[in-house]
Design a protein around this motif. Structure first.
Motif, PDB file in Angstrom:
ATOM      1  N   VAL A  39       0.849  -1.188   0.000  1.00  9.52           N
ATOM      2  CA  VAL A  39       0.000   0.000   0.000  1.00  9.52           C
ATOM      3  C   VAL A  39       0.885   1.238   0.000  1.00  9.52           C
ATOM      4  O   VAL A  39       2.012   1.208   0.480  1.00  9.52           O
ATOM      5  N   VAL A  40       0.359   2.305  -0.564  1.00  8.82           N
ATOM      6  CA  VAL A  40       1.058   3.592  -0.567  1.00  8.82           C
ATOM      7  C   VAL A  40       0.095   4.643  -0.044  1.00  8.82           C
ATOM      8  O   VAL A  40      -1.125   4.434  -0.005  1.00  8.82           O
ATOM      9  N   ALA A  41       0.626   5.762   0.358  1.00 10.40           N
ATOM     10  CA  ALA A  41      -0.218   6.839   0.863  1.00 10.40           C
ATOM     11  C   ALA A  41      -1.219   7.246  -0.206  1.00 10.40           C
ATOM     12  O   ALA A  41      -0.873   7.386  -1.373  1.00 10.40           O
ATOM     13  N   GLY A  42      -2.463   7.413   0.170  1.00 12.71           N
ATOM     14  CA  GLY A  42      -3.520   7.806  -0.753  1.00 12.71           C
ATOM     15  C   GLY A  42      -4.402   6.642  -1.189  1.00 12.71           C
ATOM     16  O   GLY A  42      -5.456   6.862  -1.777  1.00 12.71           O
ATOM     17  N   ASP A  43      -4.005   5.393  -0.932  1.00 15.21           N
ATOM     18  CA  ASP A  43      -4.822   4.238  -1.291  1.00 15.21           C
ATOM     19  C   ASP A  43      -6.072   4.176  -0.420  1.00 15.21           C
ATOM     20  O   ASP A  43      -6.048   4.548   0.753  1.00 15.21           O
ATOM     21  N   GLU A  44      -7.164   3.695  -1.014  1.00 17.74           N
ATOM     22  CA  GLU A  44      -8.398   3.485  -0.267  1.00 17.74           C
ATOM     23  C   GLU A  44      -8.493   2.006   0.075  1.00 17.74           C
ATOM     24  O   GLU A  44      -8.413   1.157  -0.806  1.00 17.74           O
ATOM     25  N   VAL A  45      -8.666   1.701   1.353  1.00 18.45           N
ATOM     26  CA  VAL A  45      -8.739   0.325   1.827  1.00 18.45           C
ATOM     27  C   VAL A  45     -10.125   0.095   2.399  1.00 18.45           C
ATOM     28  O   VAL A  45     -10.600   0.860   3.240  1.00 18.45           O
ATOM     29  N   ARG A  46     -10.774  -0.984   1.939  1.00 25.76           N
ATOM     30  CA  ARG A  46     -12.081  -1.383   2.465  1.00 25.76           C
ATOM     31  C   ARG A  46     -11.895  -2.706   3.191  1.00 25.76           C
ATOM     32  O   ARG A  46     -11.422  -3.667   2.612  1.00 25.76           O
ATOM     33  N   LEU A  47     -12.277  -2.752   4.462  1.00 27.14           N
ATOM     34  CA  LEU A  47     -12.142  -3.947   5.282  1.00 27.14           C
ATOM     35  C   LEU A  47     -13.505  -4.317   5.821  1.00 27.14           C
ATOM     36  O   LEU A  47     -14.140  -3.524   6.524  1.00 27.14           O
ATOM     37  N   ILE A  76      -6.978   7.786   7.495  1.00 21.65           N
ATOM     38  CA  ILE A  76      -8.091   8.734   7.528  1.00 21.65           C
ATOM     39  C   ILE A  76      -9.357   7.903   7.383  1.00 21.65           C
ATOM     40  O   ILE A  76      -9.553   7.241   6.365  1.00 21.65           O
ATOM     41  N   ASP A  77     -10.200   7.916   8.397  1.00 22.21           N
ATOM     42  CA  ASP A  77     -11.408   7.090   8.394  1.00 22.21           C
ATOM     43  C   ASP A  77     -12.485   7.753   7.542  1.00 22.21           C
ATOM     44  O   ASP A  77     -12.921   8.860   7.821  1.00 22.21           O
ATOM     45  N   ARG A  78     -12.914   7.073   6.508  1.00 20.38           N
ATOM     46  CA  ARG A  78     -13.966   7.570   5.612  1.00 20.38           C
ATOM     47  C   ARG A  78     -15.231   6.711   5.703  1.00 20.38           C
ATOM     48  O   ARG A  78     -16.081   6.768   4.810  1.00 20.38           O
ATOM     49  N   THR A  79     -15.358   5.946   6.754  1.00 21.38           N
ATOM     50  CA  THR A  79     -16.518   5.096   6.946  1.00 21.38           C
ATOM     51  C   THR A  79     -17.750   5.970   7.165  1.00 21.38           C
ATOM     52  O   THR A  79     -17.737   6.840   8.034  1.00 21.38           O
ATOM     53  N   PRO A  80     -18.826   5.765   6.381  1.00 17.99           N
ATOM     54  CA  PRO A  80     -20.028   6.578   6.602  1.00 17.99           C
ATOM     55  C   PRO A  80     -20.668   6.231   7.944  1.00 17.99           C
ATOM     56  O   PRO A  80     -20.561   5.111   8.441  1.00 17.99           O
ATOM     57  N   ALA A  81     -21.316   7.216   8.519  1.00 16.44           N
ATOM     58  CA  ALA A  81     -21.995   7.024   9.803  1.00 16.44           C
ATOM     59  C   ALA A  81     -23.153   6.048   9.621  1.00 16.44           C
ATOM     60  O   ALA A  81     -23.830   6.061   8.588  1.00 16.44           O
ATOM     61  N   PRO A  82     -23.398   5.179  10.606  1.00 19.49           N
ATOM     62  CA  PRO A  82     -24.513   4.246  10.478  1.00 19.49           C
ATOM     63  C   PRO A  82     -25.841   4.995  10.499  1.00 19.49           C
ATOM     64  O   PRO A  82     -25.953   6.047  11.129  1.00 19.49           O
ATOM     65  N   PRO A  83     -26.851   4.472   9.801  1.00 22.10           N
ATOM     66  CA  PRO A  83     -28.149   5.155   9.805  1.00 22.10           C
ATOM     67  C   PRO A  83     -28.763   5.103  11.193  1.00 22.10           C
ATOM     68  O   PRO A  83     -28.579   4.125  11.933  1.00 22.10           O
ATOM     69  N   PRO A  84     -29.481   6.155  11.564  1.00 21.08           N
ATOM     70  CA  PRO A  84     -30.113   6.142  12.886  1.00 21.08           C
ATOM     71  C   PRO A  84     -31.183   5.061  12.946  1.00 21.08           C
ATOM     72  O   PRO A  84     -31.925   4.847  11.989  1.00 21.08           O
ATOM     73  N   GLU A  85     -31.227   4.379  14.071  1.00 19.05           N
ATOM     74  CA  GLU A  85     -32.211   3.314  14.236  1.00 19.05           C
ATOM     75  C   GLU A  85     -33.557   3.916  14.634  1.00 19.05           C
ATOM     76  O   GLU A  85     -33.621   4.886  15.385  1.00 19.05           O
ATOM     77  N   ALA A  86     -34.610   3.335  14.099  1.00 20.01           N
ATOM     78  CA  ALA A  86     -35.955   3.798  14.433  1.00 20.01           C
ATOM     79  C   ALA A  86     -36.243   3.423  15.883  1.00 20.01           C
ATOM     80  O   ALA A  86     -36.071   2.289  16.292  1.00 20.01           O
ATOM     81  N   SER A  87     -36.641   4.406  16.648  1.00 19.48           N
ATOM     82  CA  SER A  87     -36.906   4.141  18.057  1.00 19.48           C
ATOM     83  C   SER A  87     -38.352   3.694  18.227  1.00 19.48           C
ATOM     84  O   SER A  87     -39.287   4.351  17.786  1.00 19.48           O
ATOM     85  N   VAL A  88     -38.517   2.557  18.866  1.00 15.80           N
ATOM     86  CA  VAL A  88     -39.829   1.998  19.143  1.00 15.80           C
ATOM     87  C   VAL A  88     -40.072   2.197  20.635  1.00 15.80           C
ATOM     88  O   VAL A  88     -39.210   1.886  21.451  1.00 15.80           O
TER      89      VAL A  88
END
Length: 119
Positions: A39-47, A76-88
């Protein structure tokens, strides 16, 4: 690849990182990655780790495991935020009220069944 994943603390062990690579759970720039992939700087890694997928960008390449504060500067973390859960609404009992009676349990079961039909 496996060494970098372990060094920046995305996996607990290097063996786990290598197994994730061999299992197809790691992608670098949208290509499957083998444990020996560099890997080099600037690569996008999906785990993919269980149900969660982490998307990170390589900021700095390191070979040895470092402390958590130093490891955080290597990606640099680019993980999108999880969707809010519907509150019951949850039925709550007064503290010290004891177990529900058989009649109250039947009412709760009926209420939950109606909520299931509506939602």
């Amino acid at each position: 690849m496996d060494r970098w994943l372990w060094a920046v603390r995305l996996t607990k062990t290097r063996a786990d990182a290598a197994a994730a690579c061999r299992g197809g759970h790691v992608r670098v720039n949208d290509r499957p990655a083998k444990p020996a992939t560099s890997v080099v700087a600037g690569d996008e890694v999906r785990l993919r780790n269980g149900q969660q997928t982490r998307i990170v960008e390589v900021a700095r390449v390191i070979q040895k495991r470092v402390g958590a504060p130093d490891a955080a500067t290597c990606l640099i973390d680019r993980t999108p935020a999880p969707p809010p859960e519907a509150s019951v609404p949850v039925a709550r009992r007064e503290r010290g009220a004891g177990r529900p009676t058989k009649r109250e349990r039947r009412e709760l079961d009926e209420f939950r069944a109606q909520q299931g039909r509506l939602g």
